[in-house]
Design an enzyme around this catalytic site. Structure first.
Site, PDB file in Angstrom:
ATOM      1  N   ILE A  56      62.213  42.282 -34.396  1.00 56.61           N
ATOM      2  CA  ILE A  56      62.197  42.856 -33.051  1.00 56.61           C
ATOM      3  C   ILE A  56      60.799  43.407 -32.802  1.00 56.61           C
ATOM      4  CG2 ILE A  56      64.653  43.473 -33.069  1.00 56.61           C
ATOM      5  CD1 ILE A  56      63.734  46.414 -33.477  1.00 56.61           C
TER       6      ILE A  56
ATOM      7  N   THR B 161      55.706  43.504 -34.667  1.00 52.55           N
ATOM      8  CA  THR B 161      57.049  43.112 -35.081  1.00 52.55           C
ATOM      9  C   THR B 161      57.601  44.078 -36.119  1.00 52.55           C
ATOM     10  OG1 THR B 161      56.320  41.709 -36.918  1.00 52.55           O
ATOM     11  CG2 THR B 161      56.444  40.692 -34.724  1.00 52.55           C
ATOM     12  N   SER B 162      58.909  44.067 -36.263  1.00 50.75           N
ATOM     13  CA  SER B 162      59.571  44.907 -37.264  1.00 50.75           C
ATOM     14  C   SER B 162      60.806  44.186 -37.786  1.00 50.75           C
ATOM     15  CB  SER B 162      59.983  46.250 -36.654  1.00 50.75           C
ATOM     16  OG  SER B 162      60.775  46.996 -37.566  1.00 50.75           O
ATOM     17  N   PRO B 163      61.107  44.350 -39.089  1.00 53.41           N
ATOM     18  CA  PRO B 163      62.357  43.807 -39.631  1.00 53.41           C
ATOM     19  C   PRO B 163      63.537  44.738 -39.407  1.00 53.41           C
ATOM     20  CG  PRO B 163      61.141  44.853 -41.388  1.00 53.41           C
ATOM     21  CD  PRO B 163      60.292  45.004 -40.136  1.00 53.41           C
TER      22      PRO B 163
ATOM     23  N   ASP C 192      58.398  51.985 -38.237  1.00 56.39           N
ATOM     24  CA  ASP C 192      58.626  51.524 -39.605  1.00 56.39           C
ATOM     25  C   ASP C 192      58.206  52.579 -40.613  1.00 56.39           C
ATOM     26  OD1 ASP C 192      59.576  49.089 -38.758  1.00 56.39           O
ATOM     27  OD2 ASP C 192      57.681  48.035 -39.015  1.00 56.39           O
TER      28      ASP C 192
END
Length: 765
Positions: A225, A323-325, A439
């Site tokens: 995301i 982006t990020s997981p 994050d």
């Protein structure tokens, strides 16, 4: 990474740079930059959702293999010291390695021209936070020592990329800023990466064989995301309307198939997602989610006839910047359960409690479950795409070309898209750099989305002045970024951050690989790739190979020299973390685009006659860098004990989902990194013989080391097997045992000696 570095800066100003360097790395304050701290919280799952694109939708469907290339793929272990060294990514000096969850690797992919063997490209994917100036230099120097046949690989055609994992050993970078929290530069950590990369290249080179290259794409919707959507929304609406998502969901795959037997030697993929699934409180080494994906794919291919025995799966980064997981979004961990503030990612008046949530965030395991899940989602998408390529793919065809040059970004004049002339600036980091991200939030009173007069304690402007007060010209150049650390102009004791930047593109037929030194945000990457595509089409660069279609453009990085972030000008003006970490001012992206598009003629079938000037060489600090990391003095077992002896044995029996644990008399694992080997193993009794079924490559087998007495040199090792975690089909019932491999450094000197320990036998029921 910023927080710790800020505190470091203050100490430097007050007590002197050498003393400060030691104190900060020892006691550390905040966290920042390319590091982030997150708390583990508990378990929500998102159903996997991958969409596999039919290549015919945008390009002609083809099933022929196309023309042949010379292909090679190789893999080698680069796992550096797993204990007593700071992890690279979150810039938290307290995050010091205590063991190993999964080994990390270098994966090398070579493509050469059958008729012109000197024309080739070498693309490295390292399970590290990034590429690096010193690491690339060491690899290039090492290639010269391998012999004349390796003279085909050099500055122009060697790309060194990192998967951006935040859970690998640190202390190997060239510039001072990232060295501070790692207590300097550690030769063992550095050599593990360089030597492993060279071994992977050697294996790829020795595996060279004629074969076919095909490319395909899919979309993976559940693995990333955007962590800075507020900044993304600053981009023009008409531009955003061209895209369905605020992050790229496309995975591009390049398949390497041997002509002789039709077997596949490897795949290379590009997909953007931060390597921050493992949290800032994790102290176990791993390759994070991309390392998981690669090993899952490689192990799976061992069971398929289509792959070679040494099949290599490379999961390269793309435009990863925003982006990020943590795909469930960012929430306040203050008991309210509310989402973080949209504009600046705060909870109340601060950002410390704002954390992104991974798919398994409720599991209190430092992010291990979420990391495994995000890795599985990338692997699942890649595997399904790979299987679809048996009938639908696009063959690559055309020449092999590459260029590489250095440019000094401290003061480059480039043309803006509006026609005006603009300049880059010496590297500097803004106040929001110290705020961190969802994050991994920062410390003190820093916030994202902080422009102009920063909303922070005035003390920090005094700190900045002690280190290096930016000139009015520098402030104006970086505006609206309020400068916190003027890193490009601090040269004591050596340069803190790079000003000399790599520019590189590799061409394989109609595929163009933009090698990015920084973390391009989603929209920055889209603009850069689109500009390359348009400029290449205008030159008819790939016209002999693309059948009238635009060239295929991918972006890989962070590579070669780590230059933090590359945001669009609109995102830069918002000054969230990504904009504040864009080193060379608001026109950084414009400079990258201008220079790389202008150099595309060097990729033509018949390139420009005039040679491309190499540009100014960057400084290499490996021989002058400080190192305050402790050395291994000696190891001794406790009184009346011996190395490898079991201190706490296993239970007689376990079930699926149990954790098997055994503790041994240990020694410092820095005595022997056991590269290409293992510290831990699980063995299964099968037909009267013990067979190894788990080792350091398995996510569910964990190696932990603990110093019990520094003066006496005693330590313990704990092996933990999380039964069934990494095996959806379950673990076979039967008898098992655990084995520990160690090496001890004798008291008083002498050669390091190997030893082993074996647990009792236990049953899985």
């Amino acid at each position: 990474m910023a927080r710790s570095h800020i505190a470091a800066a203050l100490a430097v100003a007050c007590v002197g740079i050498l003393t400060t360097f030691h104190l900060i790395s020892q006691f550390g304050l905040p966290n920042v930059g390319f590091f982030h701290f997150r708390q583990s919280s508990p378990e929500a799952t998102v159903a996997p959702h991958q969409v596999f694109l039919d290549p015919a939708a945008s390009r002609p469907a083809v099933t022929q293999d196309g023309p042949m290339y010379l292909l090679g793929a190789g893999k080698a272990d680069i796992t550096g010291p797993v204990v007593e060294i700071n992890l690279m990514g979150y810039a938290d000096p307290r995050q010091v390695g205590t063991g190993l969850r999964q080994r990390i690797y270098s994966r090398a992919f070579i493509v050469g021209d059958i008729d012109n063997p000197e024309e080739r490209t070498l693309y490295l994917v390292l399970d590290t936070q990034s590429g690096d100036t010193a690491v690339r230099h060491g690899i290039l120097e090492g290639l010269k020592e391998l012999g004349p046949e390796y003279g085909l690989y050099g500055k122009s055609n060697v790309a060194v990329t990192g998967t951006h994992s935040h859970s690998g050993p640190g202390a190997w970078l060239n510039y001072l800023l990232p060295q501070i929290t790692s207590k300097g530069f550690d030769e063992q950590s550095y050599r593990a990466i360089v030597d492993g990369a060279l071994l992977s290249i050697k294996r790829a080179h020795e595996a060279l064989a004629p074969g076919y290259l095909t490319v395909a794409e899919t979309q993976i919707h559940d693995a990333n995301i955007n962590r800075s959507p507020y900044a993304y929304l600053a981009n023009p609406k008409e531009e955003r309307s061209r895209y369905q998502h605020d992050v790229d969901k496309t995975m591009t795959m390049l398949r390497f198939r041997k002509a002789e037997d039709g077997k596949d030697m490897g795949v290379l993929t590009w997909f953007p997602v931060h390597g921050t699934s493992m949290l800032g409180n994790n102290t176990l080494i791993s390759g994070d989610n991309k390392g998981v994906a690669a090993i899952l794919f490689e192990k799976d291919m061992q069971n398929l006839a289509e792959g070679t025995e040494d099949f290599v799966a490379g999961f390269s980064q793309a435009n990863v910047g925003d982006t990020s997981p943590n795909v469930l979004g960012a929430f306040c961990e203050d008991g309210s359960g509310e989402e973080c503030n949209f504009e600046d990612s705060t909870c109340g008046n601060g950002n410390k409690m704002c954390h992104g949530r991974g798919p398994m965030f409720r599991q209190k395991d430092q992010g291990a479950s979420s990391c495994l899940e995000i890795g599985r989602r990338q692997y699942a998408g890649a595997k399904a795409l790979y299987l679809s390529m048996t009938t639908k793919n696009l063959p690559l065809k055309g020449p092999i070309r590459s260029f590489h040059t250095y440019r000094d970004f401290s003061n480059m004049t480039v043309q803006h898209s509006n026609g005006s002339l603009v300049s880059t600036c010496p590297a500097a980091l803004g106040y929001s750099f110290a705020a961190g991200t969802t994050d991994g939030p920062g410390a003190f009173d820093f916030k994202q989305n902080d422009t102009g007069a920063p909303d922070a304690n005035p003390l920090w402007s005094i700190v900045r002045g002690f280190l290096h007060e930016p000139s009015e010209t520098q402030k104006a150049c970086h505006a609206p970024k309020p400068i916190l650390l003027d890193v490009g102009e601090i040269e004591r004791p050596y340069l803190w951050s790079p000003n000399i930047v790599d520019l590189q593109i590799l061409r394989i037929g109609q595929l163009l690989i933009v090698v990015s030194p920084g973390e391009a945000t989603t929209m920055a990457g889209r603009r850069w790739k689109e500009s390359i595509s348009h400029a290449a089409s205008a030159l008819s660069l790939t016209s002999e190979a693309d059948d009238g279609n635009p060239p295929i453009v991918v972006l890989g990085g962070p590579a070669n020299t780590y230059t933090h972030y590359i945001a669009t000008e609109e995102e830069y003006n918002i000054q969230r973390y990504e904009g504040a970490s864009t080193l060379y001012g608001p026109h950084t992206l414009t400079a990258y685009i201008n220079f790389t598009t202008s150099l595309l003629p060097y990729l033509q079938t018949h390139p420009k006659n005039e040679p491309l000037l190499p540009g100014p060489d960057p400084p290499i600090h490996t021989n002058i860098s400080f190192n305050f990391n402790p050395k291994v003095r000696f190891d001794r077992p406790p009184l009346l004990k011996k190395f490898g002896q079991v201190l706490q044995d296993v239970k007689p029996a376990y079930h699926h989902s149990d954790t098997v644990t055994a503790t041994f008399v240990g020694a410092n694992p820095r005595n022997n990194l056991r590269l290409e080997g293992t510290f831990a193993a699980v063995e299964h009794l099968s037909h009267g013989a013990w067979k190894r079924v788990r080792d350091d490559t398995d996510w569910d087998l964990v190696f932990r080391w603990r110093r019990t007495n520094t003066v006496l040199g005693t330590s313990e090792v704990e092996l933990s097997w999380e039964v069934g975690r990494d095996d959806d089909d379950g673990v076979e019932r039967g008898l098992y045992r655990m084995r520990f491999f160690g090496d001890q450094k004798p008291f008083g000197g002498g050669e390091v000696e190997a030893f082993e320990g074996v647990s009792g036998v236990f049953r899985i029921e």
